[in-house]
Motif scaffolding. Structure first.
Motif, PDB file in Angstrom:
ATOM      1  N   LEU A 284       0.826  -1.206   0.000  1.00 32.12           N
ATOM      2  CA  LEU A 284       0.000   0.000   0.000  1.00 32.12           C
ATOM      3  C   LEU A 284       0.861   1.258   0.000  1.00 32.12           C
ATOM      4  O   LEU A 284       0.468   2.283  -0.542  1.00 32.12           O
ATOM      5  N   GLY A 285       2.031   1.189   0.600  1.00 26.54           N
ATOM      6  CA  GLY A 285       2.924   2.344   0.656  1.00 26.54           C
ATOM      7  C   GLY A 285       3.890   2.434  -0.504  1.00 26.54           C
ATOM      8  O   GLY A 285       4.729   3.327  -0.550  1.00 26.54           O
ATOM      9  N   ALA A 286       3.787   1.524  -1.454  1.00 25.40           N
ATOM     10  CA  ALA A 286       4.748   1.490  -2.553  1.00 25.40           C
ATOM     11  C   ALA A 286       4.570   2.650  -3.527  1.00 25.40           C
ATOM     12  O   ALA A 286       5.545   3.212  -4.012  1.00 25.40           O
ATOM     13  N   ASP A 287       3.318   2.979  -3.823  1.00 23.63           N
ATOM     14  CA  ASP A 287       3.048   4.051  -4.779  1.00 23.63           C
ATOM     15  C   ASP A 287       1.630   4.561  -4.587  1.00 23.63           C
ATOM     16  O   ASP A 287       0.776   3.876  -4.039  1.00 23.63           O
ATOM     17  N   ILE A 288       1.384   5.774  -5.053  1.00 26.18           N
ATOM     18  CA  ILE A 288       0.073   6.406  -4.888  1.00 26.18           C
ATOM     19  C   ILE A 288      -0.999   5.685  -5.703  1.00 26.18           C
ATOM     20  O   ILE A 288      -2.166   5.655  -5.309  1.00 26.18           O
ATOM     21  N   HIS A 289      -0.620   5.081  -6.819  1.00 21.24           N
ATOM     22  CA  HIS A 289      -1.562   4.327  -7.659  1.00 21.24           C
ATOM     23  C   HIS A 289      -2.223   3.212  -6.842  1.00 21.24           C
ATOM     24  O   HIS A 289      -3.448   3.075  -6.817  1.00 21.24           O
TER      25      HIS A 289
END
Length: 94
Positions: free
Chosen positions: A35-40
């Motif tokens: 979930l924290g990897a990217d805003i997408h």
């Protein structure tokens, strides 16, 4: 913020699946981490769970961002964020 709330919601979903519904054996920790990897990924997660048209608009803005995944396979030397469509696992024994 939104990431903390989404992470808690994902954890509770995982806990329910493991402890109450018994539909999976363990919490899928990489699912929480990603979930924290990217805003997408974050916006897509929230959009599926919150009935708000504002998230549809935000998703249109972020859907072109490359989704990232979290590699923690048994042969991985270290835990790394990698592009979700280009999984590369480094063999620790090579």
């Amino acid at each position: 913020g939104a990431l903390d709330d989404a992470t808690l919601a994902r954890y509770l979903e995982q806990h329910i699946a493991v402890a109450l519904k018994e539909t999976q054996a363990n919490v899928n920790w990489p699912k929480l981490y990603e979930l924290g990897a990217d805003i997408h990924t974050l916006v897509k997660f929230l959009r599926k769970r919150i009935p708000c048209k504002c998230l549809d608009e935000k998703y249109q803005q972020v859907k072109s961002i490359t989704k990232m995944g979290f590699c923690d396979g048994p042969n991985a030397i270290s835990l790394e964020w990698i592009a979700a469509k280009h999984f590369i696992v480094v063999d620790a024994e090579a």
